[in-house]
Design an enzyme around this catalytic site. Structure first.
Site, PDB file in Angstrom:
ATOM      1  N   TYR A   1       5.465   7.175   2.442  1.00  0.00           N
ATOM      2  CA  TYR A   1       5.166   7.423   1.030  1.00  0.00           C
ATOM      3  C   TYR A   1       3.686   7.491   0.681  1.00  0.00           C
ATOM      4  CZ  TYR A   1      10.133   7.020   0.421  1.00  0.00           C
ATOM      5  OH  TYR A   1      11.480   7.244   0.519  1.00  0.00           O
TER       6      TYR A   1
ATOM      7  N   PHE B   1      15.406  -2.074  -5.586  1.00  0.00           N
ATOM      8  CA  PHE B   1      16.037  -1.037  -6.404  1.00  0.00           C
ATOM      9  C   PHE B   1      16.057   0.280  -5.652  1.00  0.00           C
ATOM     10  CE2 PHE B   1      11.554  -1.383  -7.648  1.00  0.00           C
ATOM     11  CZ  PHE B   1      11.097  -0.092  -7.509  1.00  0.00           C
TER      12      PHE B   1
END
Length: 414
Positions: free
Chosen positions: A126, A414
Site C-alpha cells: 500500500y 476493519f
C-alpha cells in the site's frame, strides 16, 4: 487476461463474496443470508469488482465505507476506510488492484473525505498508493502467577465494581462507552451498528460464525460504566488435573486508568487461568506497568496496524492539534496527484494553507501519512531518506510539532 473493473450490481453480490472469500482463504460457500446481510450494510456504489472478460466471473473484490477517525486533539475527520481487498491467485499482477484503488481514491477525494485508511494484510502493497503506517499495535502474554497481583481480592480499590453481563447489556452500554473512548484516543475509529450486531452475535456471516464470549463491565462507585472487557477462555488441563487455561482478550476499552487497572486485575484473577493474552493494544499501553512485575508480560507482537493516506492536506493538517508552536513549509509529492503541493503549517494557530514560500521539508504523501497521527519520527524518516530537510533544524521542529505524548491506537480491525 483482461478484466472489467467497476462497481458491482446487487445481482453480482454473491459472486463478489465468493471472490472475496477465495482471496482470504475462507470457505467459499455463500448463503442467501450472507448476501442479504452484506447488502443490508453496504453501499453498492462503493463495492468494486473485477470481472474476467472471457468468463464473466468476479476475480477481484474491493470495498470502502464511510468512517470517522479521531486525530490528535480529539477531532473526528471523515475518512474512506478501505477493506475486503482480494485478487484471485489466477489474476494477480495484472494491475487490477491499481485500477480499483485509483477509482476509490478519486471518488473519496470527490466525496470530500479528508483521508483514507486501511489495515494492511501485507506490508509492501500500500505504500505505492500513498498510504503510510500511522499507528502500531502490540500484544503481550501475561504469566499470571508471576504478576505479583493478589488474585484473592480483585475488588477495585476505588469503590467501583465489576459485573459479568450478557450481550443484551453490552449492546446497551457498549456504544456510548466506546464513543467516550474514541473522543480521547487518536487513531480510534467509530463502530457502527453493524459492528455491534456482528460482534455480539445478533447477526453473523456463515463463513465467520459467532463464538460465545464473556463480557465484564466496570462501574464506578457512582454506578457509571467506565470500562468493558470481552474475552474467551480455552480448556486445557494436565493428566494430573492441573488447569493450564489461557484467557484471550478480544476487546478491552476503558475511559479511566482506574477502570483499566481494575479490568486487568480481574482478568488475572480468574480461577484456573495461568495466561492472559492481551489482544491488540497500543505499544505504550499501561497494562505491563499496572502489574507489580512487568516482566510477567511477555511481548508477542509489535507491528504496524493502521495505515493512513491523506487526500486533502489542508483540511487534514487543520483538523489536528500540535504539541508546540512552529511554522513548517512542506512540499508534498503524490504520484496520484491528489495531495501534491506546497503547504504552510502554523502549528501555533493550527492554520494551514497552500503557499509559495521556501520549502523546509520535502516528503511524499505516504511519509506524511506516517507522521500524521504522531507515531512516527520526522528525524527517523529523514535518516531513512523518506523526508528531505531543506532548512537546517526543520526535521527536529517537525518532530516536536507532530509527535504526541501518547501513541495513537486503533482497537479495531476493519
Amino acid at each position: 487476461m483482461t478484466a472489467d473493473v467497476r462497481p458491482i450490481a446487487e445481482s453480482e453480490l454473491a459472486d463478489w463474496l465468493r471472490a472475496l472469500n477465495t482471496g482470504f482463504l475462507t470457505p467459499v460457500r455463500v448463503t442467501e443470508s450472507d448476501v442479504a446481510l452484506r447488502a443490508k450494510y453496504s453501499d453498492l456504489a462503493r463495492l468494486q469488482g473485477a470481472f474476467d472478460s472471457d468468463t464473466g466471473r468476479c476475480v477481484a473484490a474491493f470495498r470502502s465505507f464511510a468512517q470517522r477517525l479521531t486525530v490528535p486533539g480529539g477531532a473526528a475527520v471523515p475518512a474512506s476506510a478501505v477493506s475486503n481487498v482480494a485478487v484471485l491467485p489466477t489474476h494477480r499482477r495484472q494491475g487490477l488492484l491499481t485500477r480499483m484503488m485509483a477509482a476509490e481514491l478519486a471518488a473519496a477525494r470527490a466525496r470530500g473525505d479528508v483521508l483514507s485508511t486501511l489495515i494492511a494484510a501485507e506490508y509492501p502493497i500500500y505504500g505505492r498508493y500513498g498510504y503510510g503506517p500511522a499507528a502500531s499495535i502490540a500484544e503481550w502474554e501475561i504469566d499470571v502467577p508471576r504478576t505479583g497481583l493478589d488474585r484473592r481480592r480483585p475488588v477495585p480499590a476505588d469503590g467501583g465494581r465489576i459485573d459479568l453481563v450478557d450481550v443484551a447489556e453490552v449492546r446497551e452500554v457498549g456504544p456510548e462507552l466506546h464513543e467516550r473512548l474514541r473522543a480521547v484516543t487518536h487513531g480510534a475509529v467509530n463502530r457502527d451498528e453493524r459492528w455491534w450486531r456482528l460482534t455480539t452475535g445478533l447477526e453473523e456471516m456463515s463463513y465467520r460464525p459467532y463464538k460465545e464470549k464473556f463480557h465484564a463491565v466496570y462501574r464506578t462507585a457512582a454506578g457509571e460504566v467506565a470500562g468493558l472487557a470481552v474475552y474467551t477462555a480455552d480448556d486445557h488441563w494436565t493428566d494430573a488435573k492441573v488447569p493450564l487455561n489461557t484467557v484471550q482478550v478480544k476487546d478491552l476499552i476503558a475511559v479511566t486508568p482506574e477502570a483499566e487497572r481494575a479490568l486487568w486485575h480481574f482478568l488475572c484473577s480468574i480461577d484456573w487461568v495461568l495466561k492472559v493474552r492481551t489482544g491488540r493494544r497500543a505499544p505504550d499501553d499501561l497494562v505491563t506497568q499496572l502489574l507489580p512485575d512487568p516482566r510477567s508480560a511477555r511481548p508477542l507482537t509489535s507491528a504496524d496496524f493502521l495505515w493512513v493516506r491523506l487526500l486533502d492536506v489542508v483540511r487534514a493538517l487543520r483538523a489536528r492539534t500540535y504539541a508546540v508552536p512552529g511554522v513548517l513549509v512542506l512540499e508534498v509529492t503524490d504520484p496520484a496527484g491528489l495531495a501534491d503541493g506546497r503547504y504552510r503549517l502554523d502549528a501555533g494557530t493550527g492554520a494551514c494553507e497552500r503557499t509559495e514560500d521556501p520549502v523546509d521539508l520535502r516528503l511524499d504523501v505516504s511519509a506524511l501519512g506516517s507522521l500524521y497521527l504522531g507515531d512516527e519520527s520526522a528525524v527517523r524518516l529523514g535518516a531513512l531518506g523518506r523526508v528531505a530537510e531543506l532548512r537546517p533544524g526543520a526535521l527536529a521542529l517537525a518532530d516536536a510539532v507532530f509527535r504526541t505524548a501518547r501513541r495513537p491506537w486503533c482497537p479495531d480491525v476493519f
